[in-house]
Scaffold this motif. Sequence first.
Motif, mmCIF file in Angstrom:
data_model
loop_
_atom_site.group_PDB
_atom_site.id
_atom_site.type_symbol
_atom_site.label_atom_id
_atom_site.label_comp_id
_atom_site.label_asym_id
_atom_site.label_seq_id
_atom_site.Cartn_x
_atom_site.Cartn_y
_atom_site.Cartn_z
ATOM 1 N N GLU A 8 31.262 43.709 41.679
ATOM 2 C CA GLU A 8 32.092 43.499 40.503
ATOM 3 C C GLU A 8 32.249 41.998 40.302
ATOM 4 O OE1 GLU A 8 36.806 44.001 39.550
ATOM 5 O OE2 GLU A 8 35.774 45.764 40.380
ATOM 6 N N VAL A 9 32.009 41.547 39.067
ATOM 7 C CA VAL A 9 32.142 40.141 38.707
ATOM 8 C C VAL A 9 32.923 40.076 37.398
ATOM 9 C CG1 VAL A 9 30.895 38.046 38.031
ATOM 10 C CG2 VAL A 9 29.953 39.519 39.815
ATOM 11 N N ASN A 10 33.841 39.127 37.327
ATOM 12 C CA ASN A 10 34.619 38.906 36.102
ATOM 13 C C ASN A 10 34.175 37.599 35.468
ATOM 14 O OD1 ASN A 10 36.406 41.197 36.551
ATOM 15 N ND2 ASN A 10 37.204 39.990 38.240
ATOM 16 N N VAL A 11 33.914 37.634 34.167
ATOM 17 C CA VAL A 11 33.477 36.444 33.439
ATOM 18 C C VAL A 11 34.404 36.249 32.238
ATOM 19 C CG1 VAL A 11 31.593 35.318 32.191
ATOM 20 C CG2 VAL A 11 31.080 36.859 34.116
ATOM 21 N N VAL A 12 34.929 35.031 32.119
ATOM 22 C CA VAL A 12 35.784 34.688 30.985
ATOM 23 C C VAL A 12 35.117 33.554 30.223
ATOM 24 C CG1 VAL A 12 38.036 33.829 30.246
ATOM 25 C CG2 VAL A 12 37.878 35.365 32.219
ATOM 26 N N LEU A 13 34.951 33.750 28.923
ATOM 27 C CA LEU A 13 34.442 32.708 28.030
ATOM 28 C C LEU A 13 35.640 32.102 27.323
ATOM 29 C CD1 LEU A 13 31.499 34.854 26.800
ATOM 30 C CD2 LEU A 13 31.260 32.767 28.114
ATOM 31 N N THR A 14 35.839 30.809 27.525
ATOM 32 C CA THR A 14 37.024 30.145 26.994
ATOM 33 C C THR A 14 36.621 28.851 26.301
ATOM 34 O OG1 THR A 14 39.297 29.512 27.553
ATOM 35 C CG2 THR A 14 37.577 28.922 29.153
ATOM 36 N N ASP A 15 37.594 27.993 26.029
ATOM 37 C CA ASP A 15 37.306 26.731 25.353
ATOM 38 C C ASP A 15 37.607 25.553 26.268
ATOM 39 O OD1 ASP A 15 40.116 26.459 25.327
ATOM 40 O OD2 ASP A 15 40.270 27.198 23.277
ATOM 41 N N GLU A 22 33.275 44.275 57.658
ATOM 42 C CA GLU A 22 34.193 44.053 58.768
ATOM 43 C C GLU A 22 35.273 43.033 58.405
ATOM 44 O OE1 GLU A 22 31.839 42.847 62.154
ATOM 45 O OE2 GLU A 22 30.298 44.288 61.579
ATOM 46 N N ASP A 23 34.862 41.908 57.831
ATOM 47 C CA ASP A 23 35.781 40.799 57.590
ATOM 48 C C ASP A 23 36.538 40.903 56.268
ATOM 49 O OD1 ASP A 23 34.804 39.828 59.961
ATOM 50 O OD2 ASP A 23 33.591 38.245 59.054
ATOM 51 N N TYR A 24 36.000 41.626 55.312
ATOM 52 C CA TYR A 24 36.580 41.636 53.968
ATOM 53 C C TYR A 24 36.714 43.045 53.412
ATOM 54 C CZ TYR A 24 35.702 36.642 54.082
ATOM 55 O OH TYR A 24 35.700 35.324 54.433
ATOM 56 N N GLU A 25 37.223 43.959 54.226
ATOM 57 C CA GLU A 25 37.339 45.335 53.744
ATOM 58 C C GLU A 25 38.223 45.429 52.505
ATOM 59 O OE1 GLU A 25 40.670 47.384 56.484
ATOM 60 O OE2 GLU A 25 38.859 46.777 57.539
ATOM 61 N N ASP A 26 39.177 44.482 52.349
ATOM 62 C CA ASP A 26 40.040 44.471 51.164
ATOM 63 C C ASP A 26 39.309 43.946 49.931
ATOM 64 O OD1 ASP A 26 42.082 45.412 52.713
ATOM 65 O OD2 ASP A 26 43.113 43.496 52.907
ATOM 66 N N SER A 27 38.083 43.470 50.097
ATOM 67 C CA SER A 27 37.317 42.920 48.978
ATOM 68 C C SER A 27 36.495 43.979 48.252
ATOM 69 C CB SER A 27 36.396 41.801 49.472
ATOM 70 O OG SER A 27 37.172 40.712 49.894
ATOM 71 N N PHE A 28 36.706 45.230 48.600
ATOM 72 C CA PHE A 28 36.040 46.321 47.909
ATOM 73 C C PHE A 28 37.050 47.002 46.995
ATOM 74 C CE2 PHE A 28 33.304 45.562 51.482
ATOM 75 C CZ PHE A 28 32.028 45.747 50.968
ATOM 76 N N ASN A 29 36.682 47.159 45.742
ATOM 77 C CA ASN A 29 37.550 47.813 44.775
ATOM 78 C C ASN A 29 37.775 49.257 45.232
ATOM 79 O OD1 ASN A 29 38.444 49.347 42.488
ATOM 80 N ND2 ASN A 29 37.755 47.698 41.147
ATOM 81 N N PRO A 30 39.028 49.656 45.481
ATOM 82 C CA PRO A 30 39.275 51.007 45.992
ATOM 83 C C PRO A 30 38.890 52.115 45.008
ATOM 84 C CG PRO A 30 41.352 49.866 45.525
ATOM 85 C CD PRO A 30 40.245 48.872 45.340
ATOM 86 N N GLU A 31 38.850 51.790 43.722
ATOM 87 C CA GLU A 31 38.495 52.801 42.724
ATOM 88 C C GLU A 31 36.993 53.003 42.595
ATOM 89 O OE1 GLU A 31 40.424 51.940 39.017
ATOM 90 O OE2 GLU A 31 42.381 51.705 39.990
ATOM 91 N N THR A 32 36.226 51.899 42.732
ATOM 92 C CA THR A 32 34.780 51.994 42.494
ATOM 93 C C THR A 32 33.955 51.816 43.770
ATOM 94 O OG1 THR A 32 34.559 49.624 42.071
ATOM 95 C CG2 THR A 32 35.073 51.046 40.171
ATOM 96 N N GLY A 33 34.559 51.232 44.802
ATOM 97 C CA GLY A 33 33.819 50.925 46.023
ATOM 98 C C GLY A 33 32.963 49.682 45.909
ATOM 99 N N GLU A 34 33.035 48.995 44.767
ATOM 100 C CA GLU A 34 32.212 47.809 44.547
ATOM 101 C C GLU A 34 32.808 46.579 45.232
ATOM 102 O OE1 GLU A 34 30.262 48.781 40.206
ATOM 103 O OE2 GLU A 34 32.255 47.870 40.263
ATOM 104 N N LEU A 35 31.934 45.706 45.698
ATOM 105 C CA LEU A 35 32.338 44.445 46.299
ATOM 106 C C LEU A 35 32.806 43.506 45.195
ATOM 107 C CD1 LEU A 35 32.489 42.565 48.782
ATOM 108 C CD2 LEU A 35 30.105 41.931 48.302
ATOM 109 N N MET A 36 34.041 43.024 45.290
ATOM 110 C CA MET A 36 34.586 42.119 44.278
ATOM 111 C C MET A 36 34.184 40.690 44.656
ATOM 112 S SD MET A 36 38.324 43.895 43.624
ATOM 113 C CE MET A 36 38.821 43.779 45.345
ATOM 114 N N LEU A 37 33.194 40.163 43.929
ATOM 115 C CA LEU A 37 32.659 38.838 44.255
ATOM 116 C C LEU A 37 33.524 37.696 43.755
ATOM 117 C CD1 LEU A 37 28.817 39.233 43.740
ATOM 118 C CD2 LEU A 37 30.081 39.006 45.887
#
Length: 165
Positions: free
Chosen positions: A39-46, A85-100
Amino acid sequence: MTINIEYEAEKKLDLPYEEIIRNVVLEALDYEDCPYEAEVNVVLTDNEEIHQLNLEYREIDRPTDVLSFPMLEYESPSDFSRVEEDYEDSFNPETGELMLGDIIISVDKVEEQAESYGHSQTRELAFLVAHSMLHLCGYDHMEEDEREEMERKQREILERGGYNR
């Protein structure tokens, strides 16, 4: 794969920005052999908004073209071997995707730099996404050898995606 794109700038880019962003994110993750759906979030701003973020997070008092906010720290770039192991909280609990992480791009800088470098806005946007994706995978460019490696990888990701100058 989830790529959340928010367009917050008033100025509109006259190009298929969602398609470009998605293609480059996928190409970068494939290139870096990411073994997870991500999972990646992209914001286009000014320039005004990215200036404030640059000041707040980096203490640099000027607008920049792109900011990257990685969610993970790596022993070495793109070393995904210990993520579970180190970043189990970095997986979205709803989708299982790694939140980058998050990518913030200035639309104003896309336009300015495309003109300045003599290439298309499509190529500039693709470049900024590729650059930021490498940051989300743990790369940096503080040292000369790191800069050279990032430049090579950016170029190869863009070539693979067909985003040439």
